[in-house]
Design a protein around this motif. Structure first.
Motif, PDB file in Angstrom:
ATOM      1  N   LYS A 230       0.845  -1.240   0.096  1.00 51.42           N
ATOM      2  CA  LYS A 230      -0.090   0.037   0.105  1.00 51.42           C
ATOM      3  C   LYS A 230       0.762   1.406  -0.040  1.00 51.42           C
ATOM      4  N   ARG A 231       2.030   1.083   0.467  1.00 58.14           N
ATOM      5  CA  ARG A 231       2.835   2.284   0.658  1.00 58.14           C
ATOM      6  C   ARG A 231       3.632   2.544  -0.914  1.00 58.14           C
ATOM      7  N   VAL A 232       3.983   4.034  -0.786  1.00 58.71           N
ATOM      8  CA  VAL A 232       4.552   4.099  -2.168  1.00 58.71           C
ATOM      9  C   VAL A 232       6.027   4.027  -2.075  1.00 58.71           C
TER      10      VAL A 232
ATOM     11  N   ASN B  84      -6.121   4.182   4.514  1.00 56.62           N
ATOM     12  CA  ASN B  84      -5.054   3.644   5.587  1.00 56.62           C
ATOM     13  C   ASN B  84      -3.941   2.798   5.006  1.00 56.62           C
ATOM     14  N   ASN B  85      -2.924   3.493   4.787  1.00 57.01           N
ATOM     15  CA  ASN B  85      -1.805   2.748   4.227  1.00 57.01           C
ATOM     16  C   ASN B  85      -0.849   1.851   5.206  1.00 57.01           C
ATOM     17  N   LEU B  87       0.542  -0.945   7.608  1.00 59.46           N
ATOM     18  CA  LEU B  87       0.465  -2.388   7.647  1.00 59.46           C
ATOM     19  C   LEU B  87      -0.759  -3.024   8.836  1.00 59.46           C
ATOM     20  N   HIS B 150       3.444   7.937   1.928  1.00 60.83           N
ATOM     21  CA  HIS B 150       2.088   7.897   2.218  1.00 60.83           C
ATOM     22  C   HIS B 150       1.731   7.130   3.423  1.00 60.83           C
TER      23      HIS B 150
END
Lengths: 252, 252
Positions: A230-232, B84-85, B87, B150
């Motif tokens: 999900k993160r860049v 929500n990014n 974990l 992000h």
């Protein structure tokens, strides 16, 4: 790079000096060390006869004792050690051309993590120009990282190519991916849970990512979209993520 | 680090400037930007009223328009974006004290990769001494990496502690691992294929690895041995491997 070179193992607990050699240098239980490594043994390491080193081919490590030091160094084989630390899958990381320090960081880490090949690709958002001047320097980085990580094989670094040239190579691989996030993307597991895969190509964009025309071109040519969570991730982090997950998956 | 700060998104295609804010700064549809970020908006970014920014709390992003710039900057909320990014598992990376540039590299990358906490640990083979002088600098690295990737939450960095102090914290975690290779080691999947795990601690050794007495102490205290594949990874590569595999596993 099929010549002899010296591997300095820096890991404490394994100080044995390593040399990559060709099979031609092995003559029964005698191995001849030639070229630059002789200088290294004599002058840099100041090793003496009786000291031990490890001579490594692609497939076998020879634990040896130095028996003479002249213009060449003669080793006597004490023990043959079969040790294969290569990934069971060949992974090529292609990456949009990025700045020198990032390229070097990526080359160093993906060598440690078991990659087979690195291909810099000229892409629309690359902020640097292609040049081949660094290939020698990159080779030294590969060598050092291979030494440290106990690789059996050296990562191959290609000269920079265009995206179209990369696409033309697709038949060489069982699976061609590019790291991007859109409605077609799946995570890595989705693609690699197929044990028949032997050769993987993954393309990572440059700092600015992919241009939409590049995304379209890749998809048209059968490249699949892989998302990396999900993160860049920065362009220099993405290859490490890919290699870590692939290594963990295939070495289970 | 519970204050406002500014996030510069460098990813092309998402140039929206980001600011981490507290809930107290939100007053219905008006958000007040204060402190250093005001300087950044006015002087560094030279932004004007009417331009858009993203103001982010731990859980919500507010797409805003700048409505006034004085000693504070007032934003009007145009849209609330739930994103929500983070974990779904909290991962703490503990690492034997290593040199500054390696620590910074690790902090930057594990922030990108979603880690919750970083704990430097004084270990027998650490070649550097503990000091707290760098905590400010490390905080800025976390901030920048959080901006770029992000993240919704900031990685917490602990002051250096001893191995015994780390062991004393074990009850805070569902799973305590250390990255090492011996007869007791298993790969990461072996330990994390349990979905009830919510908090993981992984300890990585310093450059020289673990002293045998440390290995014994960790095992006696219930820490499990995790191996990271066949190659020998550098201490600064191991945390990236761990975070990549955990992220890939838990975000499936």
């Amino acid at each position: 790079m099929n010549f002899v070179f010296l591997c300095a193992i820096i890991n404490e607990g394994d100080f044995m000096q390593r040399y990559f050699i060709n099979n031609e240098q092995v003559n029964n239980d005698i191995i001849n060390i030639i070229g630059e490594d002789v200088h290294h043994i004599k002058t840099v390491m100041r090793m003496k006869t009786g000291e031990k080193v490890m001579a490594c081919t692609d497939e076998v490590n020879y634990l040896c004792e130095i028996i003479s030091i002249t213009d060449i160094v003669k080793l006597k084989v004490l023990e043959v050690i079969i040790e294969n630390n290569e990934l069971p899958v060949s992974v090529t990381i292609a990456q949009g051309l990025v700045r020198r320090e990032k390229t070097e960081e990526v080359i160093r880490r993906i060598t440690e993590l078991g990659a087979s090949e690195y291909i810099p690709v000229v892409m629309k958002r690359s902020v640097v120009k292609a040049n081949n001047e660094k290939l020698d320097r990159w080779g030294r980085i590969v060598k050092e990282a291979s030494e440290q990580s106990h690789r059996n094989k050296l990562l191959t670094i290609s000269s920079p190519i265009t995206l179209k040239e990369l696409i033309n190579k697709k038949e060489e691989y069982d699976l061609c991916l590019f790291a991007h996030f859109d409605e077609d993307s799946n995570n890595l597991d989705f693609y690699i849970k197929n044990n028949r895969i032997k050769k993987i190509l993954v393309l990572v964009g440059p700092e600015g990512g992919f241009d939409q025309s590049e995304v379209d071109l890749l998809k048209t040519n059968g490249f699949k979209v892989v998302s990396l969570g999900k993160r860049v991730l920065r362009t220099e982090t993405a290859p490490l993520f890919l290699m870590s997950v692939i290594s963990n998956e295939f070495e289970e």
